[in-house]
Design an enzyme around this catalytic site. Structure first.
Site, PDB file in Angstrom:
ATOM      1  CG  ASP A   4      -2.043  -0.940   1.189  1.00 42.74           C
ATOM      2  OD1 ASP A   4      -2.065  -1.782   0.277  1.00 42.74           O
ATOM      3  OD2 ASP A   4      -2.923  -0.862   2.058  1.00 42.74           O
ATOM      4  CG  HIS A  59       2.107   0.028   4.716  1.00 49.35           C
ATOM      5  ND1 HIS A  59       1.972  -0.948   5.697  1.00 49.35           N
ATOM      6  CD2 HIS A  59       0.895   0.637   4.616  1.00 49.35           C
ATOM      7  CE1 HIS A  59       0.727  -0.911   6.173  1.00 49.35           C
ATOM      8  NE2 HIS A  59       0.059   0.035   5.527  1.00 49.35           N
TER       9      HIS A  59
END
Length: 238
Positions: free
Chosen positions: A40, A195
Site C-alpha cells: 500500500d 507498505h
C-alpha cells in the site's frame, strides 16, 4: 488384426489416463499454499528497492496506489506494470477525515486515482483498498456507494505491522511468519498487507525466502473472486 486394434486402443487409453493424472488440479483461490502479497501507499522513493527484491525472487505483487504519490514517480508506476505486478487503487490522500467524510468523497477519491492510472498506463481497474481498511470508516452508505460505483473492496488477513516497527525487521518478519502458519492451519490463503514506505527490502527478502522454503506460491489478486474484506472474509478451503 482385431487383436492388434484392441491392443492399440488399450495402449491409447492407458496413455490418455496417465496424461490426465499427470495434470495437476488447479488450486482454488483460497488454497492455503497461496500468498497474495500486497503493498500500500506507493509509489515512493523506497518502491524501487522493493521491486528489486521481487524481481530477484520472481515474485509478483499487487500494489494499491495512492494518488498523491503518483506525480514525480511515474517511472515507478511504469516499472510496476512492466515487471508484471498488478496495479490497484488506494484513494488520493491518506487523510481519514477527507476520505471518509461522506460516501461520495470516498468514491470520488477512488475515481480520481483510477483515472490517473488509466491515463498513464491504459489500465482500468476497479480493485480498491480503503485507507486503514474497510472497518475504519466504511458505513453501510459508503459500502453502497462504492458498490454502485463498481469498486471491489479488498482487505487482508496478514497484517505485517511494518508501519509500527519501521526500524526493526525482526517483529515484522515474526508477525508474518506467525500469521502465515495460522492461516495454513485454518486452511485458507494469506493476503499480506505491507507498505512501500515502511517494509524494508531486507524484511521482504526474508519473508519471501521463508515462504518459498515452505512451498508457498505467490500470486497477484488478478482475477480472484470474491474480493476478500473484513465484512466478507473467505471461508476455509475444503
Amino acid at each position: 488384426m482385431k487383436k492388434r486394434v484392441i491392443l492399440l486402443m488399450s495402449i491409447f487409453l492407458l496413455i490418455s489416463s496417465l496424461s490426465q493424472a499427470a495434470i495437476p488440479k488447479p488450486k482454488a483461490y483460497n488454497d492455503r499454499s497461496l500468498i497474495y502479497l500486497t503493498l500500500d501507499d506507493g509509489p515512493n522513493r523506497k518502491t524501487g528497492a522493493l521491486l528489486d527484491v521481487l524481481k530477484k525472487h520472481r515474485v509478483k505483487a499487487t500494489f494499491f496506489i495512492l494518488g498523491k504519490n503518483i506525480e514525480g514517480n511515474e517511472h515507478l508506476i511504469r516499472r510496476i506494470v512492466a515487471e508484471g505486478h498488478l496495479i490497484a487503487l488506494h484513494g488520493m490522500t491518506h487523510v481519514r477525515e477527507e476520505f471518509y467524510e461522506s460516501p461520495m468523497t470516498a468514491v470520488r477519491q477512488m475515481k480520481d486515482v483510477q483515472r490517473l492510472i488509466y491515463e498513464m498506463t491504459g489500465i482500468h481497474t476497479n480493485m480498491a483498498r480503503t485507507i486503514y481498511g474497510s472497518d475504519a470508516g466504511m458505513t453501510p452508505a459508503h459500502w453502497k456507494a462504492m458498490d454502485e460505483a463498481g469498486f471491489e473492496i479488498w482487505d487482508w488477513n496478514v497484517g505485517s505491522l511494518d508501519h509500527i516497527y519501521k526500524k526493526d525487521n525482526a517483529p515484522i518478519e515474526q508477525r508474518v511468519f506467525n500469521r502465515l502458519e495460522a492461516n495454513y492451519e485454518m486452511n485458507i490463503a494469506s493476503i499480506i498487507l505491507a507498505h512501500d514506505h515502511s517494509m524494508t527490502p531486507q524484511a521482504l527478502d526474508t519473508i519471501i525466502r521463508y515462504a518459498k522454503e515452505r512451498d508457498y506460491e505467490f500470486r497477484t489478486l488478478e482475477g480472484v473472486h470474491p474480493a476478500y474484506n473484513f465484512f466478507n472474509p473467505w471461508e476455509p478451503n475444503e
